[in-house]
Design a protein around this motif. Structure first.
Motif, mmCIF file in Angstrom:
data_model
loop_
_atom_site.group_PDB
_atom_site.id
_atom_site.type_symbol
_atom_site.label_atom_id
_atom_site.label_comp_id
_atom_site.label_asym_id
_atom_site.label_seq_id
_atom_site.Cartn_x
_atom_site.Cartn_y
_atom_site.Cartn_z
ATOM 1 N N GLY A 188 30.276 44.325 42.834
ATOM 2 C CA GLY A 188 30.994 44.363 41.559
ATOM 3 C C GLY A 188 31.442 43.015 41.031
ATOM 4 O O GLY A 188 32.119 42.947 40.003
ATOM 5 N N HIS A 189 31.051 41.942 41.697
ATOM 6 C CA HIS A 189 31.447 40.598 41.235
ATOM 7 C C HIS A 189 30.402 40.082 40.248
ATOM 8 O O HIS A 189 29.310 39.668 40.647
ATOM 9 C CB HIS A 189 31.552 39.644 42.414
ATOM 10 N N THR A 190 30.730 40.091 38.968
ATOM 11 C CA THR A 190 29.805 39.576 37.958
ATOM 12 C C THR A 190 30.262 38.241 37.390
ATOM 13 O O THR A 190 29.459 37.484 36.848
ATOM 14 C CB THR A 190 29.631 40.576 36.806
ATOM 15 N N GLN A 217 19.118 42.084 38.159
ATOM 16 C CA GLN A 217 20.068 43.126 37.760
ATOM 17 C C GLN A 217 20.166 43.263 36.245
ATOM 18 O O GLN A 217 20.957 44.063 35.741
ATOM 19 C CB GLN A 217 21.463 42.798 38.321
ATOM 20 N N THR A 249 35.905 36.232 39.730
ATOM 21 C CA THR A 249 36.274 37.071 40.885
ATOM 22 C C THR A 249 35.598 36.601 42.168
ATOM 23 O O THR A 249 35.950 37.062 43.250
ATOM 24 C CB THR A 249 35.904 38.541 40.638
ATOM 25 N N ARG A 281 35.706 44.478 46.658
ATOM 26 C CA ARG A 281 35.404 44.627 45.225
ATOM 27 C C ARG A 281 36.532 44.003 44.427
ATOM 28 O O ARG A 281 37.683 44.000 44.841
ATOM 29 C CB ARG A 281 35.216 46.092 44.860
#
Length: 355
Positions: free
Chosen positions: A202-204, A232, A269, A354
């Motif tokens: 979930g780290h974008t 992705q 993040t 996450r």
């Protein structure tokens, strides 16, 4: 303790020569035949024969095969069994654990083959690298293993070695324009796998920390980062890329610049550093900026930064060293088939939280 397979093959051939089964001038079984006989790969059987050629026990004739050397024969390699080879190892620094592991492994595998060593640290100076190469050539060394300094173009002294077909192996770099022997870790695949793992968690908003792209390593690692996003279908935000020039790093201002960069990007993040040195700078910067907030970004790295709880890409440095010495030995035995060898890496699959 059992000998490595290539040494077992060598010992058997020596025994057959001593017993008279293989006499002077006799044709030795080919790499393919030895591979089938011993149930090994042809690379292993080739290494076995190359080692015996280096010793002066065998001689290879292109297109004909490998033969037991006749006493007093001057054919084949220039050096006889009683003459030791001298190898020059040139490294840019000894600052990191990676540098120390490389030197230890190269020395160990060279010692296994009976090579004498000359060693030089260039301290990331292209001028020192050129000087070392020229001095070692004048001293008549038999081959070079070089970890080139970081710079925008390859040293002309290295290019000259390659063009003159002096036995040479580049470690962690390769020449894109000129065919030469090189061995490196899978820089592209390692970063791609690591960043894909961060994206899957979930780290974008991932900050990317790297020296400026000046060589094949930094180029491959940057392309691996981009590939993870493209696979992705995600956009690549280059405003999250902190590319440090070599002068900044060399002058010890890396941590200061990384801290300045991250302070105005508090929404990231995760932070991915392409080497252990930058990872340690990032670790200190993150602690300074986010201390006590509970919202610090995850830090990940290429290479172990020696920091607890930091996921990283693990290089198989012992394999890199072994292959480097094998490639050099191949050239010393009279074979010249330049190629690039890429060693797989492993992304440490620790639990990634996450955001």
């Amino acid at each position: 303790m059992e000998h490595p397979l290539y040494k077992q093959i060598q010992n058997d051939i020596r025994g057959r020569i001593r017993s008279g089964e293989l006499q002077a001038g006799a044709l030795v079984p080919s790499e393919k035949e030895l591979a089938q006989q011993y149930g090994v790969s042809q690379i292993t059987s080739k290494n076995a024969l190359n080692g015996l050629v280096e010793e002066g026990l065998l001689v290879r004739f292109r297109g004909k095969g490998t033969f037991v050397r006749e006493h007093g024969s001057q054919e084949g390699p220039e050096h006889g069994a009683d003459t030791k080879r001298t190898i020059a190892i040139i490294l840019p620094t000894m600052k990191t654990k990676i540098d120390q592991q490389l030197l230890d492994g190269l020395e160990r595998y060279c010692a296994d083959r009976g090579y004498d060593l000359l060693f030089r640290i260039t301290r990331e100076s292209p001028e020192e690298e050129s000087t070392a190469i020229e001095q070692f050539r004048k001293r008549g060394v038999d081959g070079f293993i070089i970890f080139p300094v970081e710079q925008e173009s390859y040293n002309t002294a290295i290019l000259r070695l390659s063009l003159d077909q002096v036995p040479l192996v580049l470690v962690d770099r390769f020449l894109k324009e000129i065919k030469t022997y090189s061995v490196s870790s899978d820089n592209y695949g390692g970063v791609r796998e690591a960043v894909s793992g961060l994206l899957a968690a979930g780290h974008t908003r991932i900050a990317y920390l790297s020296p400026e792209i000046t060589n094949s390593v930094t180029d491959d690692r940057a392309k691996g980062f981009e590939a993870a996003f493209m696979e992705q279908g995600l956009p690549i935000d280059k405003t999250l890329w902190c590319m440090l020039d070599l002068e900044t790093i060399g002058e010890g201002r890396g941590q200061q610049e990384i801290e300045r960069f991250l302070r105005v990007r508090s929404d990231v993040t995760a932070v991915f550093a392409v080497n252990a040195e930058l990872a340690r700078y990032a670790y200190n910067a993150i602690r300074e900026i986010w201390q006590g907030t509970g919202s610090a970004p995850l830090l990940a790295a290429f290479d172990d930064p020696d920091l607890e709880g930091i996921p990283y890409v693990h290089q198989r440095l012992d394999d890199v060293c072994r292959i480097a010495v094998d490639l050099l030995s191949e050239q010393l035995s009279g074979t010249y088939e330049p190629r690039r060898e890429v060693v797989p890496v492993q992304w440490t699959d620790t639990m990634i939280p996450r955001p």
